[in-house]
Design a protein around this motif. Structure first.
Motif, PDB file in Angstrom:
ATOM      1  N   GLY A  37     -46.742 -19.370  44.807  1.00 45.97           N
ATOM      2  CA  GLY A  37     -45.838 -18.329  44.328  1.00 45.97           C
ATOM      3  C   GLY A  37     -45.045 -17.639  45.419  1.00 45.97           C
ATOM      4  N   PRO A  38     -45.683 -17.249  46.541  1.00 43.73           N
ATOM      5  CA  PRO A  38     -44.952 -16.509  47.579  1.00 43.73           C
ATOM      6  C   PRO A  38     -43.887 -17.308  48.305  1.00 43.73           C
ATOM      7  CG  PRO A  38     -47.315 -16.052  47.725  1.00 43.73           C
ATOM      8  CD  PRO A  38     -47.148 -17.196  46.769  1.00 43.73           C
ATOM      9  N   LEU A  39     -43.727 -18.591  48.003  1.00 43.49           N
ATOM     10  CA  LEU A  39     -42.654 -19.366  48.631  1.00 43.49           C
ATOM     11  C   LEU A  39     -41.282 -18.866  48.199  1.00 43.49           C
ATOM     12  CD1 LEU A  39     -44.045 -23.011  48.148  1.00 43.49           C
ATOM     13  CD2 LEU A  39     -44.222 -21.566  50.190  1.00 43.49           C
ATOM     14  N   ILE A  40     -41.215 -18.178  47.051  1.00 45.16           N
ATOM     15  CA  ILE A  40     -39.934 -17.770  46.478  1.00 45.16           C
ATOM     16  C   ILE A  40     -39.822 -16.242  46.449  1.00 45.16           C
ATOM     17  CG2 ILE A  40     -38.536 -17.769  44.380  1.00 45.16           C
ATOM     18  CD1 ILE A  40     -39.674 -20.449  43.651  1.00 45.16           C
ATOM     19  N   ASP A  41     -38.670 -15.748  46.861  1.00 46.89           N
ATOM     20  CA  ASP A  41     -38.308 -14.348  46.659  1.00 46.89           C
ATOM     21  C   ASP A  41     -37.853 -14.220  45.203  1.00 46.89           C
ATOM     22  OD1 ASP A  41     -36.794 -11.988  46.365  1.00 46.89           O
ATOM     23  OD2 ASP A  41     -36.173 -11.994  48.455  1.00 46.89           O
ATOM     24  N   ASP A  42     -38.680 -13.634  44.363  1.00 49.35           N
ATOM     25  CA  ASP A  42     -38.400 -13.589  42.927  1.00 49.35           C
ATOM     26  C   ASP A  42     -37.069 -12.925  42.616  1.00 49.35           C
ATOM     27  OD1 ASP A  42     -40.877 -14.718  42.693  1.00 49.35           O
ATOM     28  OD2 ASP A  42     -41.815 -13.033  41.646  1.00 49.35           O
ATOM     29  N   THR A  43     -36.777 -11.812  43.278  1.00 48.72           N
ATOM     30  CA  THR A  43     -35.537 -11.088  43.005  1.00 48.72           C
ATOM     31  C   THR A  43     -34.325 -11.939  43.355  1.00 48.72           C
ATOM     32  OG1 THR A  43     -36.616  -8.957  43.414  1.00 48.72           O
ATOM     33  CG2 THR A  43     -34.212  -9.010  43.532  1.00 48.72           C
ATOM     34  N   ALA A  44     -34.401 -12.633  44.488  1.00 44.10           N
ATOM     35  CA  ALA A  44     -33.294 -13.494  44.900  1.00 44.10           C
ATOM     36  C   ALA A  44     -33.110 -14.647  43.930  1.00 44.10           C
ATOM     37  CB  ALA A  44     -33.549 -14.029  46.314  1.00 44.10           C
ATOM     38  N   LEU A  45     -34.201 -15.194  43.425  1.00 43.72           N
ATOM     39  CA  LEU A  45     -34.095 -16.291  42.468  1.00 43.72           C
ATOM     40  C   LEU A  45     -33.451 -15.815  41.175  1.00 43.72           C
ATOM     41  CD1 LEU A  45     -34.609 -19.162  41.519  1.00 43.72           C
ATOM     42  CD2 LEU A  45     -36.944 -18.472  40.889  1.00 43.72           C
ATOM     43  N   LEU A  46     -33.854 -14.657  40.673  1.00 42.35           N
ATOM     44  CA  LEU A  46     -33.263 -14.135  39.439  1.00 42.35           C
ATOM     45  C   LEU A  46     -31.765 -13.898  39.609  1.00 42.35           C
ATOM     46  CD1 LEU A  46     -36.134 -11.701  38.452  1.00 42.35           C
ATOM     47  CD2 LEU A  46     -35.336 -13.621  37.066  1.00 42.35           C
ATOM     48  N   THR A  47     -31.385 -13.389  40.760  1.00 44.07           N
ATOM     49  CA  THR A  47     -29.956 -13.179  41.031  1.00 44.07           C
ATOM     50  C   THR A  47     -29.209 -14.508  41.039  1.00 44.07           C
ATOM     51  OG1 THR A  47     -30.415 -11.177  42.323  1.00 44.07           O
ATOM     52  CG2 THR A  47     -28.295 -12.276  42.706  1.00 44.07           C
ATOM     53  N   ALA A  48     -29.798 -15.524  41.662  1.00 46.94           N
ATOM     54  CA  ALA A  48     -29.164 -16.844  41.721  1.00 46.94           C
ATOM     55  C   ALA A  48     -29.074 -17.483  40.343  1.00 46.94           C
ATOM     56  CB  ALA A  48     -29.934 -17.743  42.684  1.00 46.94           C
ATOM     57  N   LEU A  49     -30.057 -17.262  39.504  1.00 44.34           N
ATOM     58  CA  LEU A  49     -30.024 -17.775  38.129  1.00 44.34           C
ATOM     59  C   LEU A  49     -28.921 -17.085  37.327  1.00 44.34           C
ATOM     60  CD1 LEU A  49     -33.864 -17.876  37.526  1.00 44.34           C
ATOM     61  CD2 LEU A  49     -32.375 -19.871  37.352  1.00 44.34           C
ATOM     62  N   ASP A  50     -28.815 -15.776  37.490  1.00 43.48           N
ATOM     63  CA  ASP A  50     -27.810 -15.021  36.730  1.00 43.48           C
ATOM     64  C   ASP A  50     -26.391 -15.396  37.149  1.00 43.48           C
ATOM     65  OD1 ASP A  50     -29.758 -13.714  35.289  1.00 43.48           O
ATOM     66  OD2 ASP A  50     -29.792 -11.946  36.605  1.00 43.48           O
ATOM     67  N   SER A  51     -26.207 -15.745  38.421  1.00 42.96           N
ATOM     68  CA  SER A  51     -24.874 -16.086  38.917  1.00 42.96           C
ATOM     69  C   SER A  51     -24.506 -17.541  38.640  1.00 42.96           C
ATOM     70  CB  SER A  51     -24.794 -15.834  40.422  1.00 42.96           C
ATOM     71  OG  SER A  51     -25.550 -16.814  41.141  1.00 42.96           O
ATOM     72  N   GLY A  52     -25.494 -18.364  38.259  1.00 43.62           N
ATOM     73  CA  GLY A  52     -25.241 -19.779  38.058  1.00 43.62           C
ATOM     74  C   GLY A  52     -25.428 -20.623  39.304  1.00 43.62           C
ATOM     75  N   GLN A  53     -25.760 -19.973  40.448  1.00 39.17           N
ATOM     76  CA  GLN A  53     -26.022 -20.749  41.659  1.00 39.17           C
ATOM     77  C   GLN A  53     -27.223 -21.676  41.450  1.00 39.17           C
ATOM     78  OE1 GLN A  53     -24.585 -21.502  44.320  1.00 39.17           O
ATOM     79  NE2 GLN A  53     -26.238 -22.392  45.539  1.00 39.17           N
ATOM     80  N   VAL A  54     -28.222 -21.187  40.740  1.00 42.61           N
ATOM     81  CA  VAL A  54     -29.358 -22.019  40.312  1.00 42.61           C
ATOM     82  C   VAL A  54     -29.250 -22.208  38.808  1.00 42.61           C
ATOM     83  CG1 VAL A  54     -31.875 -22.143  40.081  1.00 42.61           C
ATOM     84  CG2 VAL A  54     -30.854 -21.317  42.214  1.00 42.61           C
ATOM     85  N   GLY A  55     -29.298 -23.459  38.384  1.00 44.50           N
ATOM     86  CA  GLY A  55     -29.129 -23.745  36.957  1.00 44.50           C
ATOM     87  C   GLY A  55     -30.373 -23.514  36.137  1.00 44.50           C
ATOM     88  N   HIS A  56     -31.546 -23.762  36.722  1.00 50.68           N
ATOM     89  CA  HIS A  56     -32.801 -23.558  36.008  1.00 50.68           C
ATOM     90  C   HIS A  56     -33.924 -23.520  37.035  1.00 50.68           C
ATOM     91  CE1 HIS A  56     -34.859 -23.608  32.025  1.00 50.68           C
ATOM     92  NE2 HIS A  56     -35.906 -23.903  32.788  1.00 50.68           N
ATOM     93  N   ALA A  57     -34.990 -22.809  36.703  1.00 49.24           N
ATOM     94  CA  ALA A  57     -36.188 -22.781  37.543  1.00 49.24           C
ATOM     95  C   ALA A  57     -37.399 -23.052  36.661  1.00 49.24           C
ATOM     96  CB  ALA A  57     -36.337 -21.430  38.242  1.00 49.24           C
ATOM     97  N   THR A  58     -38.165 -24.053  37.026  1.00 53.43           N
ATOM     98  CA  THR A  58     -39.439 -24.337  36.362  1.00 53.43           C
ATOM     99  C   THR A  58     -40.539 -23.950  37.337  1.00 53.43           C
ATOM    100  OG1 THR A  58     -38.582 -26.069  34.913  1.00 53.43           O
ATOM    101  CG2 THR A  58     -40.920 -26.154  35.445  1.00 53.43           C
TER     102      THR A  58
END
Length: 310
Positions: A226-247
């Motif tokens: 879990g700690p490999l990912i900055d959760d807040t940064a991932l959510l921001t990237a998902l909302d912007s479309g930079q990341v299409g999906h996270a499993t």
């Protein structure tokens, strides 16, 4: 001479491991006494789960090795009272389970299966996915699990790039390392799989800066830590479309709190830390082999490098 083996794990695990461990130790031809309780000074080996009640190894004055039941050792590797060899768990059952989970979700995203599973709305969607050879996959972490998953994906035709902190050579995989290598590995990753250990050097390795280096719309798959990912940064990237999906299969807090944004986010799939698990029968065989090696004066398998933390 009888080998005294302490089984140290949370209540309930003894019942599931007693039979398989006994069988494996007998198959290895060892003369042993296996129990969930021993006077510390009599113990030769500890079969260990880091969440057990054993946290001070000082009283175990005759201890030869600690044999971890988990692949992850971040909760024990920095214990100053542990001065004997520490082996992490690498077993066929755990590896095969990870291969199946990772391959399944890579194929799911590669083929766009969610569109058809969730889109039964009368629309005839005719978009054909590319072939695997045209879908670059990057795996961060080229340990035993990363290499096994890379081999399975290359066998299916995917072009796989692997990244690790130190230089490694893996057949049929483009292997990169170091800071510059990480940037290159991310730059081509239409699908990114995280299989790194949890160490100070890997915490938040996927953050706002590194997420921005992915191709726009990339998929992130995390069955590692879990700690490999900055959760807040991932959510921001998902909302912007930079990341299409996270499993995501692993999280900083487990079980994942019911009010965590991941649960309700339309571009996040949560699985409850089921990507892989230690199987009692295969894990017991690994443990028995390491005890046999210790008694024969042979090198232990899967020793942890205490300076690296894995």
């Amino acid at each position: 001479m009888t080998i005294n083996i302490l089984f140290a794990a949370k209540s309930g695990r003894w019942e599931t491991y007693q039979g398989p461990l006994t069988d494996a130790l007998e198959e290895a031809g060892l003369d042993f006494d296996l129990r969930p309780d021993f006077p510390p000074e009599q113990v030769d080996y500890i079969v260990y789960a880091p969440n057990s009640s054993v946290q001070d190894f000082g009283p175990f004055t005759n201890l030869k090795a600690v044999l971890n039941l988990w692949a992850g050792v971040e909760d024990v590797v920095h214990n100053d009272t542990l001065t004997v060899p520490l082996a992490r768990m690498v077993d066929h059952g755990l590896t095969q389970g990870m291969i199946e989970w990772v391959t399944g979700h890579v194929l799911r995203h590669h083929l766009g299966m969610d569109t058809h599973i969730n889109g039964q709305d009368g629309q005839w969607r005719t978009q054909v996915p590319p072939l695997a050879q045209d879908r670059p996959v990057t795996i961060l972490g080229m340990g035993a699990l990363g290499q096994a998953c890379a081999a399975a994906l290359t066998a299916l035709g995917f072009f796989v790039t692997g990244w690790s902190r130190s230089e490694k050579a893996v057949p049929q995989v483009t292997t990169l390392h170091g800071t510059d290598g990480l940037q290159s590995a991310l730059r081509t990753a239409q699908i990114l799989v995280l299989l790194l250990p949890n160490t100070p050097a890997t915490t938040d390795i996927l953050n706002a800066e590194t997420l921005a280096q992915l191709p726009r719309g990339a998929v992130v798959i995390n069955p590692g830590r879990g700690p490999l990912i900055d959760d807040t940064a991932l959510l921001t990237a998902l909302d912007s479309g930079q990341v299409g999906h996270a499993t995501l299969d692993v999280f900083r807090t487990e079980p994942l709190p019911a009010d965590h944004p991941f649960w309700a986010h339309p571009k996040v799939t949560v699985t409850p830390h089921i990507a892989s698990a230690t199987r009692e029968d295969t894990a017991s065989e690994v443990i028995a082999e390491n005890i046999r090696r210790g008694e024969a004066g042979e090198p232990f398998l899967h020793l942890v490098d205490r300076t690296l933390g894995y």
